[in-house]
Design a protein around this motif. Structure first.
Motif, PDB file in Angstrom:
ATOM      1  N   LEU A 146      -2.299  44.292 -57.114  1.00  0.00           N
ATOM      2  CA  LEU A 146      -3.193  44.493 -58.253  1.00  0.00           C
ATOM      3  C   LEU A 146      -3.430  43.167 -58.968  1.00  0.00           C
ATOM      4  CD1 LEU A 146      -4.834  46.300 -60.142  1.00  0.00           C
ATOM      5  CD2 LEU A 146      -2.765  46.549 -61.522  1.00  0.00           C
ATOM      6  N   TYR A 147      -2.386  42.424 -59.214  1.00  0.00           N
ATOM      7  CA  TYR A 147      -2.519  41.126 -59.875  1.00  0.00           C
ATOM      8  C   TYR A 147      -3.486  40.228 -59.108  1.00  0.00           C
ATOM      9  CZ  TYR A 147      -1.160  36.393 -61.303  1.00  0.00           C
ATOM     10  OH  TYR A 147      -1.146  35.088 -61.718  1.00  0.00           O
ATOM     11  N   GLU A 148      -3.347  40.195 -57.781  1.00  0.00           N
ATOM     12  CA  GLU A 148      -4.236  39.372 -56.966  1.00  0.00           C
ATOM     13  C   GLU A 148      -5.683  39.864 -57.033  1.00  0.00           C
ATOM     14  OE1 GLU A 148      -2.365  39.502 -53.178  1.00  0.00           O
ATOM     15  OE2 GLU A 148      -0.791  38.042 -53.733  1.00  0.00           O
ATOM     16  N   ALA A 149      -5.864  41.174 -57.189  1.00  0.00           N
ATOM     17  CA  ALA A 149      -7.213  41.731 -57.315  1.00  0.00           C
ATOM     18  C   ALA A 149      -7.831  41.417 -58.672  1.00  0.00           C
ATOM     19  CB  ALA A 149      -7.182  43.244 -57.092  1.00  0.00           C
ATOM     20  N   VAL A 150      -6.997  41.280 -59.693  1.00  0.00           N
ATOM     21  CA  VAL A 150      -7.488  41.004 -61.053  1.00  0.00           C
ATOM     22  C   VAL A 150      -7.816  39.529 -61.255  1.00  0.00           C
ATOM     23  CG1 VAL A 150      -6.809  41.004 -63.496  1.00  0.00           C
ATOM     24  CG2 VAL A 150      -6.303  42.988 -62.065  1.00  0.00           C
ATOM     25  N   ARG A 151      -7.095  38.639 -60.608  1.00  0.00           N
ATOM     26  CA  ARG A 151      -7.206  37.202 -60.884  1.00  0.00           C
ATOM     27  C   ARG A 151      -8.628  36.652 -60.797  1.00  0.00           C
ATOM     28  NH1 ARG A 151      -3.112  33.441 -57.883  1.00  0.00           N
ATOM     29  NH2 ARG A 151      -4.237  31.916 -59.133  1.00  0.00           N
ATOM     30  N   PRO A 152      -9.478  37.063 -59.846  1.00  0.00           N
ATOM     31  CA  PRO A 152     -10.839  36.518 -59.845  1.00  0.00           C
ATOM     32  C   PRO A 152     -11.624  36.828 -61.115  1.00  0.00           C
ATOM     33  CG  PRO A 152     -10.339  37.493 -57.715  1.00  0.00           C
ATOM     34  CD  PRO A 152      -9.217  37.880 -58.640  1.00  0.00           C
ATOM     35  N   PHE A 171      -8.428  45.934 -54.819  1.00  0.00           N
ATOM     36  CA  PHE A 171      -7.068  46.474 -54.801  1.00  0.00           C
ATOM     37  C   PHE A 171      -6.899  47.503 -53.688  1.00  0.00           C
ATOM     38  CE2 PHE A 171      -4.246  49.880 -56.642  1.00  0.00           C
ATOM     39  CZ  PHE A 171      -3.053  49.214 -56.466  1.00  0.00           C
ATOM     40  N   LEU A 172      -7.805  48.461 -53.603  1.00  0.00           N
ATOM     41  CA  LEU A 172      -7.690  49.495 -52.577  1.00  0.00           C
ATOM     42  C   LEU A 172      -7.838  48.907 -51.176  1.00  0.00           C
ATOM     43  CD1 LEU A 172      -9.645  52.412 -54.278  1.00  0.00           C
ATOM     44  CD2 LEU A 172      -7.175  52.008 -54.238  1.00  0.00           C
ATOM     45  N   ARG A 173      -8.707  47.918 -51.043  1.00  0.00           N
ATOM     46  CA  ARG A 173      -8.857  47.260 -49.735  1.00  0.00           C
ATOM     47  C   ARG A 173      -7.569  46.524 -49.361  1.00  0.00           C
ATOM     48  NH1 ARG A 173     -13.301  45.029 -50.765  1.00  0.00           N
ATOM     49  NH2 ARG A 173     -12.545  42.980 -51.429  1.00  0.00           N
ATOM     50  N   SER A 174      -6.929  45.890 -50.349  1.00  0.00           N
ATOM     51  CA  SER A 174      -5.678  45.178 -50.076  1.00  0.00           C
ATOM     52  C   SER A 174      -4.557  46.131 -49.684  1.00  0.00           C
ATOM     53  CB  SER A 174      -5.252  44.377 -51.312  1.00  0.00           C
ATOM     54  OG  SER A 174      -6.138  43.319 -51.554  1.00  0.00           O
ATOM     55  N   LEU A 175      -4.490  47.291 -50.345  1.00  0.00           N
ATOM     56  CA  LEU A 175      -3.495  48.278 -49.948  1.00  0.00           C
ATOM     57  C   LEU A 175      -3.681  48.679 -48.492  1.00  0.00           C
ATOM     58  CD1 LEU A 175      -3.380  50.711 -53.026  1.00  0.00           C
ATOM     59  CD2 LEU A 175      -1.674  48.989 -52.405  1.00  0.00           C
ATOM     60  N   ALA A 176      -4.929  48.939 -48.110  1.00  0.00           N
ATOM     61  CA  ALA A 176      -5.210  49.330 -46.730  1.00  0.00           C
ATOM     62  C   ALA A 176      -4.887  48.195 -45.762  1.00  0.00           C
ATOM     63  CB  ALA A 176      -6.674  49.754 -46.603  1.00  0.00           C
ATOM     64  N   ASP A 177      -5.301  46.978 -46.102  1.00  0.00           N
ATOM     65  CA  ASP A 177      -5.071  45.831 -45.217  1.00  0.00           C
ATOM     66  C   ASP A 177      -3.586  45.561 -45.010  1.00  0.00           C
ATOM     67  OD1 ASP A 177      -7.799  45.523 -45.010  1.00  0.00           O
ATOM     68  OD2 ASP A 177      -7.909  43.805 -46.383  1.00  0.00           O
ATOM     69  N   ASN A 178      -2.781  45.871 -46.034  1.00  0.00           N
ATOM     70  CA  ASN A 178      -1.337  45.629 -45.948  1.00  0.00           C
ATOM     71  C   ASN A 178      -0.558  46.858 -45.489  1.00  0.00           C
ATOM     72  OD1 ASN A 178      -0.464  42.803 -47.212  1.00  0.00           O
ATOM     73  ND2 ASN A 178      -2.288  43.516 -48.296  1.00  0.00           N
ATOM     74  N   GLY A 179      -1.273  47.911 -45.149  1.00  0.00           N
ATOM     75  CA  GLY A 179      -0.627  49.107 -44.625  1.00  0.00           C
ATOM     76  C   GLY A 179       0.250  49.821 -45.632  1.00  0.00           C
ATOM     77  N   ILE A 180      -0.102  49.757 -46.900  1.00  0.00           N
ATOM     78  CA  ILE A 180       0.691  50.403 -47.946  1.00  0.00           C
ATOM     79  C   ILE A 180       0.102  51.774 -48.229  1.00  0.00           C
ATOM     80  CG2 ILE A 180       1.492  50.282 -50.334  1.00  0.00           C
ATOM     81  CD1 ILE A 180       1.361  47.237 -50.091  1.00  0.00           C
TER      82      ILE A 180
END
Length: 276
Positions: free
Chosen positions: A160-166, A244-253
């Motif tokens: 989430l933090y990484e998704a917010v930073r931009p 955020f949701l894309r990152s969860l999917a990409d990381n298999g979470i």
């Protein structure tokens, strides 16, 4: 909206999503805290940072009509939900109050038990705030706390933090749970002992929650992580949600690891009064 929202601002904004998380997260973990704290019939209990009452309601049922529970929190919206639930269950022994719990005086009366689920890490000064709770205990009374285990929810909060930073490049990551001094059973035992408590015991509480996109985003909106979003435009929030949701999917979470650490310690029976 203030660029630096208060804790009350954040949690007042969470109300609907906080409630939506209750069945999967707050209620079962609240029951775990009460199981460790073991409130008895007739006892006087303070539930610090009570939110919507997940653990306060269970404690009120345990102490019965002859006992008393104060649920204290800064978020009036969550307190209103707790009051609704208490009325529906006929728990007249449960009172909710809007206040900074670190300055709460308990109406001048000490408690048999002070319990706090996922609240101590929000105190501006954690040792001082926790010591203030201990001073509200009668001699021999007990403090029970529940916190996230080291690394338990970090994968989700970091993404989430990484998704917010931009959208908010100035934002530092506020969710550094791995650095906390009480996030393993051993650390918790040492920390509570260092605060002067006796008969300390700890337990690792295992809990996990399956995450689909809806629940994952509700997790963000229904707790302290929402503070990262306050003050942003709807367009910015939507971009964050998509990242955020894309990152969860990409990381298999696909599961939230909500493993927690419970700790209980007793105030010394020789420790008299409200002094530190």
């Amino acid at each position: 909206m203030n660029a630096h929202p208060s804790l009350a601002d954040v949690f007042n904004a969470t109300r609907a999503d906080f409630v939506a998380l209750s069945t999967a997260l707050w209620d079962p973990l609240g029951r775990e805290l009460v199981a460790e704290a073991a409130p008895a019939p007739g006892e006087r209990v303070l539930d610090a940072c009570c939110g919507a009452g997940a653990s306060a309601l269970v404690a009120a049922e345990a102490v019965g009509p002859g006992g008393h529970v104060d649920g204290v929190d800064l978020a009036t919206a969550l307190l209103g939900e707790g009051e609704r639930l208490a009325a529906a269950r006929g728990l007249r022994q449960l009172r909710f109050a809007e206040a900074d719990v670190t300055a709460w005086d308990g109406d001048g009366k000490l408690y048999d038990l002070v319990q706090c689920a996922y609240g101590i890490f929000f105190f501006p000064d954690i040792p001082a705030g926790t010591s203030a709770l201990i001073r509200l205990l009668r001699p021999g009374g007990r403090l029970a706390v529940l916190v996230w285990e080291r690394n338990a929810i970090d994968r989700v909060t970091t993404l989430l933090y990484e998704a917010v930073r931009p959208e908010r490049p100035e934002l530092g990551n506020p969710w550094q749970y791995e650095a906390q001094p009480y996030n393993t059973t051993e650390r918790m035992a040492s920390w509570l002992t260092g605060l002067g408590l006796e008969q300390v015991r700890t337990r690792r509480v295992e809990h996990s929650v399956p995450l689909d996109d809806q629940l994952a985003w509700t997790l963000v909106l229904g707790g302290g992580m929402r503070g990262m979003l306050l003050g942003l435009t709807p367009e910015q929030v939507e971009r964050i949600r998509a990242r955020f949701l894309r990152s969860l999917a990409d990381n298999g979470i696909h599961t939230l690891d909500a493993t927690s650490i419970a700790g209980v310690g007793h105030r010394s029976a020789a420790d008299q009064g409200l002094s530190s």
